[in-house]
Design a protein around this motif. Sequence first.
Motif, PDB file in Angstrom:
ATOM      1  N   GLY A  91       0.788  -1.241   0.000  1.00 51.61           N
ATOM      2  CA  GLY A  91       0.000   0.000   0.000  1.00 51.61           C
ATOM      3  C   GLY A  91       0.814   1.281   0.000  1.00 51.61           C
ATOM      4  O   GLY A  91       0.248   2.362   0.155  1.00 51.61           O
ATOM      5  N   GLY A  92       2.154   1.154  -0.198  1.00 50.55           N
ATOM      6  CA  GLY A  92       2.962   2.368  -0.312  1.00 50.55           C
ATOM      7  C   GLY A  92       2.424   3.253  -1.437  1.00 50.55           C
ATOM      8  O   GLY A  92       1.857   2.737  -2.407  1.00 50.55           O
ATOM      9  N   TYR A  93       2.534   4.552  -1.325  1.00 50.11           N
ATOM     10  CA  TYR A  93       2.042   5.562  -2.270  1.00 50.11           C
ATOM     11  C   TYR A  93       0.508   5.627  -2.275  1.00 50.11           C
ATOM     12  O   TYR A  93      -0.057   6.709  -2.096  1.00 50.11           O
ATOM     13  CB  TYR A  93       2.570   5.326  -3.704  1.00 50.11           C
ATOM     14  CG  TYR A  93       4.081   5.338  -3.745  1.00 50.11           C
ATOM     15  CD1 TYR A  93       4.790   6.548  -3.687  1.00 50.11           C
ATOM     16  CD2 TYR A  93       4.813   4.159  -3.782  1.00 50.11           C
ATOM     17  CE1 TYR A  93       6.173   6.555  -3.676  1.00 50.11           C
ATOM     18  CE2 TYR A  93       6.197   4.168  -3.769  1.00 50.11           C
ATOM     19  CZ  TYR A  93       6.868   5.374  -3.727  1.00 50.11           C
ATOM     20  OH  TYR A  93       8.238   5.383  -3.703  1.00 50.11           O
ATOM     21  N   GLY A 121       2.479  13.493   6.251  1.00 47.75           N
ATOM     22  CA  GLY A 121       2.556  12.255   5.453  1.00 47.75           C
ATOM     23  C   GLY A 121       1.268  11.468   5.648  1.00 47.75           C
ATOM     24  O   GLY A 121       0.264  12.001   6.123  1.00 47.75           O
ATOM     25  N   SER A 122       1.310  10.174   5.308  1.00 45.18           N
ATOM     26  CA  SER A 122       0.074   9.397   5.474  1.00 45.18           C
ATOM     27  C   SER A 122      -0.144   9.005   6.932  1.00 45.18           C
ATOM     28  O   SER A 122      -1.258   8.662   7.323  1.00 45.18           O
ATOM     29  CB  SER A 122       0.138   8.135   4.621  1.00 45.18           C
ATOM     30  OG  SER A 122       1.124   7.254   5.136  1.00 45.18           O
ATOM     31  N   GLY A 123       0.911   9.034   7.736  1.00 44.38           N
ATOM     32  CA  GLY A 123       0.773   8.728   9.166  1.00 44.38           C
ATOM     33  C   GLY A 123       0.747   7.245   9.470  1.00 44.38           C
ATOM     34  O   GLY A 123       0.485   6.837  10.598  1.00 44.38           O
ATOM     35  N   PHE A 124       1.087   6.399   8.453  1.00 47.76           N
ATOM     36  CA  PHE A 124       1.009   4.954   8.685  1.00 47.76           C
ATOM     37  C   PHE A 124       1.980   4.487   9.772  1.00 47.76           C
ATOM     38  O   PHE A 124       1.715   3.530  10.494  1.00 47.76           O
ATOM     39  CB  PHE A 124       1.284   4.196   7.375  1.00 47.76           C
ATOM     40  CG  PHE A 124       2.733   4.201   6.993  1.00 47.76           C
ATOM     41  CD1 PHE A 124       3.557   3.167   7.374  1.00 47.76           C
ATOM     42  CD2 PHE A 124       3.289   5.264   6.292  1.00 47.76           C
ATOM     43  CE1 PHE A 124       4.907   3.178   7.064  1.00 47.76           C
ATOM     44  CE2 PHE A 124       4.634   5.293   5.978  1.00 47.76           C
ATOM     45  CZ  PHE A 124       5.445   4.239   6.362  1.00 47.76           C
ATOM     46  N   ASP A 125       3.137   5.193   9.890  1.00 50.01           N
ATOM     47  CA  ASP A 125       4.148   4.744  10.860  1.00 50.01           C
ATOM     48  C   ASP A 125       3.720   5.030  12.301  1.00 50.01           C
ATOM     49  O   ASP A 125       3.893   4.199  13.190  1.00 50.01           O
ATOM     50  CB  ASP A 125       5.532   5.349  10.539  1.00 50.01           C
ATOM     51  CG  ASP A 125       5.475   6.810  10.158  1.00 50.01           C
ATOM     52  OD1 ASP A 125       4.380   7.407  10.223  1.00 50.01           O
ATOM     53  OD2 ASP A 125       6.528   7.380   9.810  1.00 50.01           O
ATOM     54  N   LEU A 177      11.206  10.013  -4.300  1.00 54.87           N
ATOM     55  CA  LEU A 177      10.378   8.997  -4.959  1.00 54.87           C
ATOM     56  C   LEU A 177       8.919   9.447  -4.941  1.00 54.87           C
ATOM     57  O   LEU A 177       8.219   9.378  -5.949  1.00 54.87           O
ATOM     58  CB  LEU A 177      10.533   7.646  -4.246  1.00 54.87           C
ATOM     59  CG  LEU A 177      11.931   7.004  -4.269  1.00 54.87           C
ATOM     60  CD1 LEU A 177      11.973   5.768  -3.397  1.00 54.87           C
ATOM     61  CD2 LEU A 177      12.323   6.637  -5.687  1.00 54.87           C
ATOM     62  N   VAL A 178       8.478   9.924  -3.777  1.00 56.53           N
ATOM     63  CA  VAL A 178       7.065  10.335  -3.638  1.00 56.53           C
ATOM     64  C   VAL A 178       6.756  11.471  -4.609  1.00 56.53           C
ATOM     65  O   VAL A 178       5.724  11.448  -5.297  1.00 56.53           O
ATOM     66  CB  VAL A 178       6.748  10.762  -2.181  1.00 56.53           C
ATOM     67  CG1 VAL A 178       5.364  11.388  -2.081  1.00 56.53           C
ATOM     68  CG2 VAL A 178       6.849   9.566  -1.228  1.00 56.53           C
ATOM     69  N   SER A 179       7.657  12.449  -4.731  1.00 57.47           N
ATOM     70  CA  SER A 179       7.302  13.570  -5.603  1.00 57.47           C
ATOM     71  C   SER A 179       7.231  13.139  -7.063  1.00 57.47           C
ATOM     72  O   SER A 179       6.370  13.613  -7.816  1.00 57.47           O
ATOM     73  CB  SER A 179       8.191  14.796  -5.378  1.00 57.47           C
ATOM     74  OG  SER A 179       9.499  14.446  -5.647  1.00 57.47           O
ATOM     75  N   VAL A 236       9.372  -4.975  -2.204  1.00 57.44           N
ATOM     76  CA  VAL A 236      10.111  -3.841  -1.652  1.00 57.44           C
ATOM     77  C   VAL A 236       9.109  -3.127  -0.730  1.00 57.44           C
ATOM     78  O   VAL A 236       8.021  -2.762  -1.164  1.00 57.44           O
ATOM     79  CB  VAL A 236      10.631  -2.871  -2.745  1.00 57.44           C
ATOM     80  CG1 VAL A 236      11.829  -3.445  -3.461  1.00 57.44           C
ATOM     81  CG2 VAL A 236       9.555  -2.503  -3.759  1.00 57.44           C
ATOM     82  N   PRO A 237       9.423  -2.967   0.560  1.00 57.80           N
ATOM     83  CA  PRO A 237       8.430  -2.383   1.458  1.00 57.80           C
ATOM     84  C   PRO A 237       8.303  -0.865   1.296  1.00 57.80           C
ATOM     85  O   PRO A 237       9.253  -0.210   0.865  1.00 57.80           O
ATOM     86  CB  PRO A 237       8.967  -2.726   2.851  1.00 57.80           C
ATOM     87  CG  PRO A 237      10.445  -2.858   2.671  1.00 57.80           C
ATOM     88  CD  PRO A 237      10.658  -3.359   1.269  1.00 57.80           C
ATOM     89  N   GLY A 238       7.147  -0.345   1.662  1.00 59.81           N
ATOM     90  CA  GLY A 238       6.929   1.109   1.726  1.00 59.81           C
ATOM     91  C   GLY A 238       7.162   1.796   0.408  1.00 59.81           C
ATOM     92  O   GLY A 238       6.579   1.441  -0.621  1.00 59.81           O
ATOM     93  N   ALA A 239       8.066   2.774   0.424  1.00 59.79           N
ATOM     94  CA  ALA A 239       8.349   3.544  -0.779  1.00 59.79           C
ATOM     95  C   ALA A 239       9.246   2.773  -1.740  1.00 59.79           C
ATOM     96  O   ALA A 239       9.472   3.192  -2.864  1.00 59.79           O
ATOM     97  CB  ALA A 239       9.023   4.853  -0.404  1.00 59.79           C
ATOM     98  N   GLY A 240       9.786   1.621  -1.290  1.00 61.93           N
ATOM     99  CA  GLY A 240      10.649   0.815  -2.149  1.00 61.93           C
ATOM    100  C   GLY A 240      12.022   1.433  -2.301  1.00 61.93           C
ATOM    101  O   GLY A 240      12.521   2.083  -1.389  1.00 61.93           O
TER     102      GLY A 240
HETATM  103  C1  LIG Z   1       5.563   6.312   0.019  1.00 59.78           C
HETATM  104  C2  LIG Z   1       4.818   6.246   1.347  1.00 59.78           C
HETATM  105  O1  LIG Z   1       3.477   5.857   1.073  1.00 59.78           O
HETATM  106  C3  LIG Z   1       5.402   5.176   2.238  1.00 59.78           C
HETATM  107  C4  LIG Z   1       6.807   5.348   2.705  1.00 59.78           C
HETATM  108  O2  LIG Z   1       7.131   4.212   3.489  1.00 59.78           O
HETATM  109  P1  LIG Z   1       8.571   3.895   4.059  1.00 59.78           P
HETATM  110  O3  LIG Z   1       8.992   5.063   4.890  1.00 59.78           O
HETATM  111  O4  LIG Z   1       9.441   3.613   2.873  1.00 59.78           O
HETATM  112  O5  LIG Z   1       8.366   2.635   4.898  1.00 59.78           O
HETATM  113  C5  LIG Z   1       4.848   7.618   1.999  1.00 59.78           C
HETATM  114  C6  LIG Z   1       3.867   7.767   3.173  1.00 59.78           C
HETATM  115  O6  LIG Z   1       2.920   6.991   3.284  1.00 59.78           O
HETATM  116  O7  LIG Z   1       4.042   8.706   3.977  1.00 59.78           O
END
Ligand SMILES: C[C@@](O)(CCOP(=O)(O)O)CC(=O)O
Length: 461
Positions: A17-19, A202-206, A279-281, A403-407
């Motif tokens: 679910g990254g991005y 950010g998305s606040g998932f962490d 990467l996000v931008s 690849v987790p998160g932003a990869g």
């Molecule tokens: C790309 C994104 O969706 C995830 C980043 O995840 P990570 O920090 O790479 O684990 C950014 C976000 O959710 O804030």
Amino acid sequence: MTQTRIFSAPGKAFLAGGYLVLDASYEAFVVALSSRMHAATSVQKANDTTTITVKSPQFKEGEWSFNIDLTQFKQNKASLKEKDGRRNPFVESTISTILSYLQPIENYTITITIFSDSGYHSQVNSVPKSSTNKLRTFQYHSAPITEVSKTGLGSSAGLVTSLTIALLSCYDSKLDIKDEPTLLKVHNLAQVAHCLAQGKVGSGFDVATATFGSIVYRRFNPSLINDLSAIEDNTKFSEALVKLVDETNWKITHNKCCLPSGIKLLMGDIVGGSETPKLVSKVLAWRKAEPEKSLELWTNLNNANMSLVSVLQNLQALSKENPERYQLLLKYLNNNSAIEIDQAASEKKLEFSEVEDVIVAIRTIRKYLKQMTVATGAEIEPDEQTELLDATESLTGCLGGVVPGAGGYDAICILVGEESVKKIAESTKGQEKFKSVKWLDLEEQAEGIVEEDPKDFEGLI
Ligand SMILES: C[C@@](O)(CCOP(=O)(O)O)CC(=O)O
Ligand SMILES: Nc1ncnc2c1ncn2[C@@H]1O[C@H](COP(=O)(O)OP(=O)(O)OP(=O)(O)O)[C@@H](O)[C@H]1O
């Protein structure tokens, strides 16, 4: 009277679910880890002034101390001055957010000591130190926190979340973290403090994972925090913060969801690294430029992400409904690689279709992440990682990985049968293909914030 309570919050591995999670239309699956951030409190009544000291003894110069005039926080957003001019934006932001929210009247001398498990940082140039009962060991570094390499588990979110609950407990001795509304309050305050420290939303998932543990997460509307930080009249800040934390429905989703029993997550740190904001931008710029193509890709990837969640939930259900069959399934997994299982499926010799379902879900996620990589030009699953993840499919007991998160070049996450964890770590050691990978000594620990036994920290504080 000195009172010691210790709270801890987990690090994260962002599996799917990254991005997409940046947009509240989509959900993400984040796994909480056994690497945790701990915050130990010591609080005493004081007469004329409040002193809050945050110590992080594993790092050089890891101490930030603030003498605070509480009247500054009466209805106000106030900035803090560290007594020796040291900066730690996440510590400052958490203390000032809590004080603006609580607006305390009585003075205390508070010391919070932070302990961070070794998974969060590179262990180069560090020495271990254990508690008296040897149940806890932490690495002590010779450099300041800002100079020690991170592994991507969300150290700032762990710090802010554990510090938030620790500080709240200093002002409320009855605080109970098992109480759902209290947990939500901690989450909301930690999200505010984290965003204000980062200077972005950010998305606040962490922070959500640090609070609630392994979850399927849907984000809050960023305007909740943007509106708060845009308040120019400082005297209106506390009132708005209290409203936001206590009276606003953030509309987040944080449904508990964890890996099925007998299946473990293995995280490999990769030599190299990537800058998430870049990467996000790139991804967001492409999404804006190509609304139709991106909608199709986002929809496909989201379906794949949700299908992984659902096949994992099916396995969990099977483990409870039919434990005998489930044990056989795990045995099958631990004796075969993803490629072998896939081959058996194509020859219609598959013994457990549920295992193949997980392999297919992981491959489908990868297929769309690769499309996203090519389309956006952001190195989400670059070719080196593609080769590596393809190679994991030949490992006995491995379901494949992502690849987790932003990869990028930060890490890979693979799912493996529990019996195969050690074998995989050993068999990949000498292999050329895996030379850039360092398997981290951690696993899923699905709980979010927990209260710890202070006895386990004796000798360290
Ligand atoms: C790309 C994104 O969706 C995830 C980043 O995840 P990570 O920090 O790479 O684990 C950014 C976000 O959710 O804030
Ligand atoms: N154990 C700790 N003690 C004190 N401060 C900490 C600790 N861990 C993290 N921090 C704070 O968080 C900052 C790191 O946050 P940053 O946003 O740069 O990384 P991050 O995205 O959380 O990292 P990662 O996800 O790689 O762990 C540190 O510079 C420090 O201010």
